[in-house]
Design an enzyme around this catalytic site. Structure first.
Site, PDB file in Angstrom:
ATOM      1  N   GLN A  45       0.847  -1.197   0.000  1.00 54.18           N
ATOM      2  CA  GLN A  45       0.000   0.000   0.000  1.00 54.18           C
ATOM      3  C   GLN A  45       0.880   1.243   0.000  1.00 54.18           C
ATOM      4  O   GLN A  45       1.861   1.320   0.738  1.00 54.18           O
ATOM      5  CB  GLN A  45      -0.908   0.007   1.237  1.00 54.18           C
ATOM      6  N   TRP A  46       0.503   2.216  -0.838  1.00 53.59           N
ATOM      7  CA  TRP A  46       1.166   3.514  -0.795  1.00 53.59           C
ATOM      8  C   TRP A  46       0.125   4.611  -1.013  1.00 53.59           C
ATOM      9  O   TRP A  46      -0.375   4.804  -2.104  1.00 53.59           O
ATOM     10  CB  TRP A  46       2.274   3.644  -1.839  1.00 53.59           C
ATOM     11  N   TYR A  69      11.509   1.990  -0.949  1.00 47.75           N
ATOM     12  CA  TYR A  69      10.234   1.276  -0.907  1.00 47.75           C
ATOM     13  C   TYR A  69       9.839   0.682  -2.255  1.00 47.75           C
ATOM     14  O   TYR A  69       9.373  -0.459  -2.323  1.00 47.75           O
ATOM     15  CB  TYR A  69       9.137   2.199  -0.385  1.00 47.75           C
ATOM     16  N   LEU A 217       1.874  -6.504   3.260  1.00 56.22           N
ATOM     17  CA  LEU A 217       3.181  -6.098   3.771  1.00 56.22           C
ATOM     18  C   LEU A 217       3.368  -4.600   3.578  1.00 56.22           C
ATOM     19  O   LEU A 217       3.084  -4.068   2.497  1.00 56.22           O
ATOM     20  CB  LEU A 217       4.312  -6.833   3.033  1.00 56.22           C
ATOM     21  N   ASP A 218       3.842  -3.913   4.610  1.00 54.53           N
ATOM     22  CA  ASP A 218       4.293  -2.539   4.435  1.00 54.53           C
ATOM     23  C   ASP A 218       5.497  -2.540   3.501  1.00 54.53           C
ATOM     24  O   ASP A 218       6.222  -3.536   3.390  1.00 54.53           O
ATOM     25  CB  ASP A 218       4.701  -1.930   5.779  1.00 54.53           C
ATOM     26  N   MET A 219       5.748  -1.392   2.885  1.00 47.33           N
ATOM     27  CA  MET A 219       6.829  -1.329   1.904  1.00 47.33           C
ATOM     28  C   MET A 219       8.222  -1.328   2.515  1.00 47.33           C
ATOM     29  O   MET A 219       9.211  -1.409   1.778  1.00 47.33           O
ATOM     30  CB  MET A 219       6.643  -0.116   1.000  1.00 47.33           C
ATOM     31  N   GLU A 250       1.255  -5.124  15.465  1.00 43.85           N
ATOM     32  CA  GLU A 250       1.494  -4.102  14.451  1.00 43.85           C
ATOM     33  C   GLU A 250       0.669  -4.410  13.203  1.00 43.85           C
ATOM     34  O   GLU A 250       0.405  -5.572  12.893  1.00 43.85           O
ATOM     35  CB  GLU A 250       2.980  -4.049  14.090  1.00 43.85           C
ATOM     36  N   SER A 324      10.618   8.611   9.618  1.00 43.80           N
ATOM     37  CA  SER A 324       9.506   8.294   8.727  1.00 43.80           C
ATOM     38  C   SER A 324       9.677   8.965   7.380  1.00 43.80           C
ATOM     39  O   SER A 324      10.145  10.094   7.281  1.00 43.80           O
ATOM     40  CB  SER A 324       8.184   8.752   9.356  1.00 43.80           C
TER      41      SER A 324
END
EC number: 2.4.1.-
Length: 326
Positions: A45-46, A69, A217-219, A250, A324
């Site tokens: 996801q972005w 990413y 999955l997060d990037m 998480e 971040s």
């Protein structure tokens, strides 16, 4: 029951070398370890709050030395060439940026761009006015000594200010440009699970069936090898952060074996019943705890061991070592 093999990775769900355990228990109840097979699609996801920060013809996903990413996603696409790799995106993208997304799809046969506005999430929506109305009615039913008059007056005032065009929980989050925007639609995407791949005009989705599961999955998650077949208690598991002698669920890695998983539907019910609900704490955390009957009487560390998704071929949460990208 839980086998000794399964305890190797904090009771994680990545047992791929041997036959799966049949069940695992929590709070006195047995749960089947359900299969997420080697064809289950992977979803990244972005959601981009500032598309103008990219070059004109650049894919609008952060890809720097500190936060590579886009490289992480394309690396996953190469490693997991037999899985569909979805990139769930939202933002005020330009025509050129959408063209760059299309080129990315052409360059990688198993990559699909899934635009948030193309996905019908209406089955998960609720009118804001209904949420307010329910809470107002609950307050009015209380005796005077139990009623929160300040809250009641505030809710009645805010209810009057909700216009017909704004009367939607989903529309409210779609207008946000912060982590709540990201977290809320991640939850909805996981409710759709594999079906979100069928919500595009791209014909690459032909191999994904209705009701199929999904690996989110997060990037900042880095694949170092194939994930193979995964097993999860009642078909759901998630990353657990283990730092500073503490553990926390998480939302950076979540697997589900089917769409509309009841644990996620429990979380959605919290989002539908509170005016200040939080997509992470309520929409995910409280929902999963409620579904698996977690109470303050239970050991939270044991629950995290039970629900944890960990895998030797994923380097988890690499952005914890940097600031971040937002």
């Amino acid at each position: 029951m839980l086998s000794p093999i399964r305890t190797t990775f904090h009771n994680s769900v990545n047992i791929v070398q041997s036959s799966p355990c049949q069940t695992v228990s929590f709070a006195g109840k047995e749960y089947e370890l359900k299969v997420i097979d080697e064809k289950t699609p992977i979803l990244f996801q972005w959601f981009e709050p500032n598309p103008e920060r990219y070059k004109k013809d650049e894919v609008p996903i952060v890809n720097t030395k500190q936060h590579p990413y886009l490289d992480n996603v394309t690396n996953a696409a190469r490693i997991e060439s037999d899985r569909m790799i979805g990139i769930f995106v939202d933002g005020d993208f330009s025509v050129n940026q959408k063209t760059a997304f299309s080129k990315l799809e052409r360059d990688f046969e198993n990559v699909m761009i899934i635009y948030r506005e193309d996905v019908d999430f209406s089955m998960y929506d609720r009118k804001l006015s209904d949420i307010y109305h329910d809470i107002i009615c609950e307050q009015r039913l209380r005796t005077e000594d139990k009623r929160d008059e300040y809250l009641l007056n505030l809710l009645e005032k805010e209810l009057r200010e909700i216009s017909k065009a704004q009367d939607s929980l989903i529309s409210m989050y779609a207008k946000k440009r912060n982590h709540a925007w990201f977290d809320f639609f991640r939850n909805l995407a996981l409710l759709k699970a594999g079906e979100i791949f069928r919500c595009t005009y791209n014909t690459k989705n032909h191999g994904i069936s209705f009701g199929e599961g999904c690996i989110y999955l997060d990037m900042d998650m880095i694949l170092t090898g194939k994930l193979g077949t995964i097993y999860a208690p009642d078909g759901i598991s998630m990353h657990v952060d283990r730092r500073n002698d503490s553990v926390n669920i998480e939302n950076s890695a979540i697997i589900v074996n089917r769409s509309n998983h009841p644990a996620l539907l429990e979380g959605l019910s919290f989002m539908h019943s509170k005016v200040d609900a939080h997509p992470y704490y309520d929409g995910l955390g409280k929902g999963v705890k409620k579904y698996f009957n977690f109470t303050p009487l239970h050991n939270y560390n044991h629950f995290c061991d039970f629900i944890e998704f960990n895998h030797p071929n994923i380097i988890m949460n690499t952005s914890q070592y940097t600031c971040s990208s937002w």
